[in-house]
Design an enzyme around this catalytic site. Structure first.
Site, PDB file in Angstrom:
ATOM      1  N   ARG A  43      15.432   1.093 106.031  1.00 28.81           N
ATOM      2  CA  ARG A  43      15.262  -0.337 105.745  1.00 28.81           C
ATOM      3  C   ARG A  43      13.893  -0.924 106.029  1.00 28.81           C
ATOM      4  O   ARG A  43      13.582  -2.005 105.544  1.00 28.81           O
ATOM      5  CB  ARG A  43      16.327  -1.141 106.506  1.00 28.81           C
ATOM      6  CG  ARG A  43      17.694  -1.027 105.875  1.00 28.81           C
ATOM      7  CD  ARG A  43      18.768  -1.481 106.822  1.00 28.81           C
ATOM      8  NE  ARG A  43      18.823  -0.569 107.951  1.00 28.81           N
ATOM      9  CZ  ARG A  43      19.691  -0.677 108.958  1.00 28.81           C
ATOM     10  NH1 ARG A  43      20.543  -1.668 108.976  1.00 28.81           N
ATOM     11  NH2 ARG A  43      19.690   0.198 109.934  1.00 28.81           N
ATOM     12  N   ARG A  64      18.415  -0.897  97.778  1.00 30.77           N
ATOM     13  CA  ARG A  64      19.633  -1.411  98.413  1.00 30.77           C
ATOM     14  C   ARG A  64      20.109  -2.717  97.801  1.00 30.77           C
ATOM     15  O   ARG A  64      21.291  -3.044  97.891  1.00 30.77           O
ATOM     16  CB  ARG A  64      19.397  -1.588  99.922  1.00 30.77           C
ATOM     17  CG  ARG A  64      19.488  -0.314 100.706  1.00 30.77           C
ATOM     18  CD  ARG A  64      20.928   0.173 100.831  1.00 30.77           C
ATOM     19  NE  ARG A  64      21.580  -0.444 101.972  1.00 30.77           N
ATOM     20  CZ  ARG A  64      22.603  -1.265 101.895  1.00 30.77           C
ATOM     21  NH1 ARG A  64      23.103  -1.595 100.736  1.00 30.77           N
ATOM     22  NH2 ARG A  64      23.135  -1.758 102.987  1.00 30.77           N
ATOM     23  N   ARG A  93      15.014   8.865 110.452  1.00 23.78           N
ATOM     24  CA  ARG A  93      15.205   7.652 109.636  1.00 23.78           C
ATOM     25  C   ARG A  93      13.931   7.274 108.880  1.00 23.78           C
ATOM     26  O   ARG A  93      13.591   6.099 108.780  1.00 23.78           O
ATOM     27  CB  ARG A  93      15.652   6.476 110.507  1.00 23.78           C
ATOM     28  CG  ARG A  93      17.023   6.642 111.130  1.00 23.78           C
ATOM     29  CD  ARG A  93      18.097   6.564 110.061  1.00 23.78           C
ATOM     30  NE  ARG A  93      19.405   6.882 110.582  1.00 23.78           N
ATOM     31  CZ  ARG A  93      20.266   5.994 111.052  1.00 23.78           C
ATOM     32  NH1 ARG A  93      19.949   4.732 111.072  1.00 23.78           N
ATOM     33  NH2 ARG A  93      21.434   6.377 111.478  1.00 23.78           N
ATOM     34  N   TYR A 146      33.110   8.681 116.512  1.00 24.35           N
ATOM     35  CA  TYR A 146      33.187   7.707 115.409  1.00 24.35           C
ATOM     36  C   TYR A 146      34.566   7.698 114.768  1.00 24.35           C
ATOM     37  O   TYR A 146      35.069   6.651 114.369  1.00 24.35           O
ATOM     38  CB  TYR A 146      32.133   8.009 114.345  1.00 24.35           C
ATOM     39  CG  TYR A 146      30.804   7.353 114.641  1.00 24.35           C
ATOM     40  CD1 TYR A 146      30.581   6.017 114.325  1.00 24.35           C
ATOM     41  CD2 TYR A 146      29.785   8.053 115.264  1.00 24.35           C
ATOM     42  CE1 TYR A 146      29.382   5.412 114.613  1.00 24.35           C
ATOM     43  CE2 TYR A 146      28.574   7.456 115.556  1.00 24.35           C
ATOM     44  CZ  TYR A 146      28.379   6.131 115.227  1.00 24.35           C
ATOM     45  OH  TYR A 146      27.196   5.523 115.521  1.00 24.35           O
ATOM     46  N   ASP A 191      24.434  10.779 105.529  1.00 19.57           N
ATOM     47  CA  ASP A 191      24.796  10.235 106.838  1.00 19.57           C
ATOM     48  C   ASP A 191      25.680  11.249 107.551  1.00 19.57           C
ATOM     49  O   ASP A 191      26.437  11.977 106.901  1.00 19.57           O
ATOM     50  CB  ASP A 191      25.535   8.907 106.696  1.00 19.57           C
ATOM     51  CG  ASP A 191      25.586   8.182 108.026  1.00 19.57           C
ATOM     52  OD1 ASP A 191      24.642   7.453 108.345  1.00 19.57           O
ATOM     53  OD2 ASP A 191      26.567   8.380 108.778  1.00 19.57           O
TER      54      ASP A 191
HETATM   55  O1  CP3 Z   1      16.719  10.332 109.010  1.00 19.42           O
HETATM   56  C1  CP3 Z   1      16.862  10.050 107.787  1.00 19.42           C
HETATM   57  O2  CP3 Z   1      16.045   9.364 107.164  1.00 19.42           O
HETATM   58  C2  CP3 Z   1      18.028  10.676 107.043  1.00 19.42           C
HETATM   59  C3  CP3 Z   1      19.184   9.891 106.816  1.00 19.42           C
HETATM   60  C4  CP3 Z   1      20.157   9.579 107.937  1.00 19.42           C
HETATM   61  C5  CP3 Z   1      20.979   8.426 107.913  1.00 19.42           C
HETATM   62  N1  CP3 Z   1      21.829   8.482 108.971  1.00 19.42           N
HETATM   63  C6  CP3 Z   1      20.940   7.384 106.886  1.00 19.42           C
HETATM   64  C7  CP3 Z   1      21.472   6.055 107.215  1.00 19.42           C
HETATM   65  C8  CP3 Z   1      20.496  10.314 109.076  1.00 19.42           C
HETATM   66  C9  CP3 Z   1      19.907  11.598 109.607  1.00 19.42           C
HETATM   67  C10 CP3 Z   1      21.557   9.599 109.721  1.00 19.42           C
HETATM   68  C11 CP3 Z   1      22.203  10.085 110.949  1.00 19.42           C
HETATM   69  C12 CP3 Z   1      23.139   9.202 111.648  1.00 19.42           C
HETATM   70  N2  CP3 Z   1      24.022   8.306 111.126  1.00 19.42           N
HETATM   71  C13 CP3 Z   1      23.332   9.231 113.052  1.00 19.42           C
HETATM   72  C14 CP3 Z   1      22.629  10.143 114.019  1.00 19.42           C
HETATM   73  C15 CP3 Z   1      21.240   9.718 114.316  1.00 19.42           C
HETATM   74  C16 CP3 Z   1      21.087   8.526 115.228  1.00 19.42           C
HETATM   75  O3  CP3 Z   1      20.464   7.552 114.781  1.00 19.42           O
HETATM   76  O4  CP3 Z   1      21.556   8.581 116.356  1.00 19.42           O
HETATM   77  C17 CP3 Z   1      24.309   8.275 113.355  1.00 19.42           C
HETATM   78  C18 CP3 Z   1      24.842   7.944 114.737  1.00 19.42           C
HETATM   79  C19 CP3 Z   1      24.750   7.702 112.132  1.00 19.42           C
HETATM   80  C20 CP3 Z   1      25.807   6.688 111.928  1.00 19.42           C
HETATM   81  C21 CP3 Z   1      25.286   5.472 111.274  1.00 19.42           C
HETATM   82  N3  CP3 Z   1      24.977   5.380 109.931  1.00 19.42           N
HETATM   83  C22 CP3 Z   1      25.049   4.188 111.854  1.00 19.42           C
HETATM   84  C23 CP3 Z   1      25.290   3.862 113.303  1.00 19.42           C
HETATM   85  C24 CP3 Z   1      24.597   3.351 110.826  1.00 19.42           C
HETATM   86  C25 CP3 Z   1      24.322   1.854 110.896  1.00 19.42           C
HETATM   87  C26 CP3 Z   1      23.285   1.461 111.801  1.00 19.42           C
HETATM   88  C27 CP3 Z   1      21.933   2.043 111.506  1.00 19.42           C
HETATM   89  O5  CP3 Z   1      21.446   2.837 112.333  1.00 19.42           O
HETATM   90  O6  CP3 Z   1      21.331   1.697 110.479  1.00 19.42           O
HETATM   91  C28 CP3 Z   1      24.518   4.115 109.656  1.00 19.42           C
HETATM   92  C29 CP3 Z   1      24.052   3.658 108.342  1.00 19.42           C
HETATM   93  C30 CP3 Z   1      22.845   4.370 107.836  1.00 19.42           C
HETATM   94  N4  CP3 Z   1      22.695   5.731 107.770  1.00 19.42           N
HETATM   95  C31 CP3 Z   1      21.673   3.774 107.307  1.00 19.42           C
HETATM   96  C32 CP3 Z   1      20.827   4.825 106.898  1.00 19.42           C
HETATM   97  C33 CP3 Z   1      19.467   4.731 106.232  1.00 19.42           C
HETATM   98  C34 CP3 Z   1      21.452   2.255 107.199  1.00 19.42           C
HETATM   99  C35 CP3 Z   1      20.968   1.894 105.871  1.00 19.42           C
HETATM  100  C36 CP3 Z   1      21.251   0.527 105.343  1.00 19.42           C
HETATM  101  O7  CP3 Z   1      21.969  -0.308 105.933  1.00 19.42           O
HETATM  102  O8  CP3 Z   1      20.709   0.308 104.250  1.00 19.42           O
END
Ligand code: CP3
Length: 338
Positions: A27, A36, A23, A147, A72
């Site tokens: 944010r 965003r 990540r 999911y 994602d």
């Molecule tokens: O690592 C990186 O910078 C690459 C981008 C990336 C995102 N999601 C962007 C994202 C990666 C590798 C993921 C993987 C991901 N997504 C996982 C596996 C990794 C982990 O954290 O366990 C999972 C379970 C998800 C599912 C997901 N997507 C959730 C639960 C959420 C919301 C909560 C959260 O963690 O922010 C997302 C949204 C998401 N995916 C955001 C980002 C940057 C949030 C961004 C925003 O709200 O602006």
């Protein structure tokens, strides 16, 4: 291209350990927040120009040793004919929720080249001008399935757990379908030019040992076997990985990403020398003062000094509430350590 990261994955690196963060584009970054305010998350994921721009942000601002594609793990649901929503509150949601054997039987396997074209276009754009290796990724089939089944109630995984017990066969059918599209998706990413893959099987930690062997590992193995022809390095991530390191070792990935429940040096001793290790600073340490961050990071680095096959990272993703300066400080401590 600087290959500190790829050399570490093949356990043949010299000099300081490479660093990147899960990540790393997100944010906690004012530049990301500004984007965003103008664009929805859905737009950021689906528009190659924007996704490439977000992927590059940490390279310019943090000087990390690898880029991870901005996408994602859940966009793959679109290749199964499902829709993904990213509401402002409450986490992502896949619709319709998959709850029955009939729904599974009817899920189409759509061509990923078409349905996930935006991801491949993002990779192509990045390939043209990146100065560090690019990490592609997908979710582990079990995590993606959970999911699809439970996104609205994922804290308890009520329906996933019920399904495992009441009708394992149709759950296997769903896992099989997700595995098929994941393999096509990862092969497409590799063909488009990603240098490494990370598989995020985040929710393995909700399974007991027998369930991991039944519902998770066979599918991870299928993915690893399918990628073998490309000789692309594969990093395996899951929550609580340090509690079942030997099971993960047996899967045969190039690298295992560890949480912070055990010191990384102890985990290094649990993993054969031919497999790289990644991790594992507790992400909450980045909320402490810069001097505490230095102390904890240097302690971790000292414990791994001279070790080949080590990639510095957090034990899980950077959280949104961490000051940007603290993240930069962490990276600076790693890159100036000798
Ligand atoms: O690592 C990186 O910078 C690459 C981008 C990336 C995102 N999601 C962007 C994202 C990666 C590798 C993921 C993987 C991901 N997504 C996982 C596996 C990794 C982990 O954290 O366990 C999972 C379970 C998800 C599912 C997901 N997507 C959730 C639960 C959420 C919301 C909560 C959260 O963690 O922010 C997302 C949204 C998401 N995916 C955001 C980002 C940057 C949030 C961004 C925003 O709200 O602006």
């Amino acid at each position: 291209m600087k290959c500190r990261f790829l050399d570490a994955l093949s356990c043949s690196n010299v000099g300081r350990a490479p660093v990147w963060l899960m990540r790393q584009a997100g944010r906690y970054m004012p530049e990301y927040q500004a984007l965003r305010r103008k664009h929805s998350l859905w737009e950021l994921f689906h528009c190659p120009d924007l996704a490439a721009e977000v992927t590059r942000l940490p390279l310019a601002l943090l000087q990390v040793d690898a880029a991870i594609l901005f996408s994602d793990i859940l966009v793959i649901a679109e290749a199964l004919g499902l829709t993904i929503h990213f509401p402002d509150q409450g986490g992502p949601r896949i619709e319709p929720a998959i709850r029955t054997a009939d729904q599974v039987a009817q899920l189409p396997l759509l061509p990923v080249e078409e349905k996930l074209k935006f991801v491949f276009e993002t990779i192509a754009q990045l390939r043209a001008d990146l100065s560090v290796p690019l990490i592609g990724f997908c979710g582990g089939p079990f995590t993606v399935a959970s999911y699809c089944i439970d996104s609205a109630s994922k804290d308890s995984f009520t329906f996933t757990k019920r399904w495992m017990r009441e009708d394992p066969q149709s759950l296997h059918h769903l896992l099989h379908k997700i595995t098929q599209v994941s393999i096509a998706y990862l092969k497409g990413q590799v063909r488009q030019g990603v240098d490494a893959i990370q598989i995020f099987d985040s929710w393995l930690n909700i399974l007991n040992q027998e369930e991991r062997h039944t519902f998770a590992y066979p599918y991870l193995q299928q993915i690893l076997r399918a990628l073998a022809e490309f000789s692309v390095p594969v990093i395996l991530f899951c929550r609580h990985s340090s509690l079942f390191s030997q099971e993960l070792v047996a899967l045969g990935s190039t690298c295992i990403s560890f949480d912070w429940l055990k010191p990384i040096a102890a985990l290094r001793r649990e993993v054969p020398r031919s497999i790289a290790v990644q991790g594992n600073l507790d992400p909450s340490i980045l909320k402490l003062s810069p001097s505490e961050i230095t102390r904890a990071t240097e302690e971790m680095l000292r414990s791994m000094q001279g070790e080949k096959g080590y990639i510095v990272n957090l034990g899980h993703g950077v959280t949104p509430d961490v000051p940007f300066e603290h993240v930069r400080h962490f990276v600076d401590v790693v890159t100036s350590f000798c």
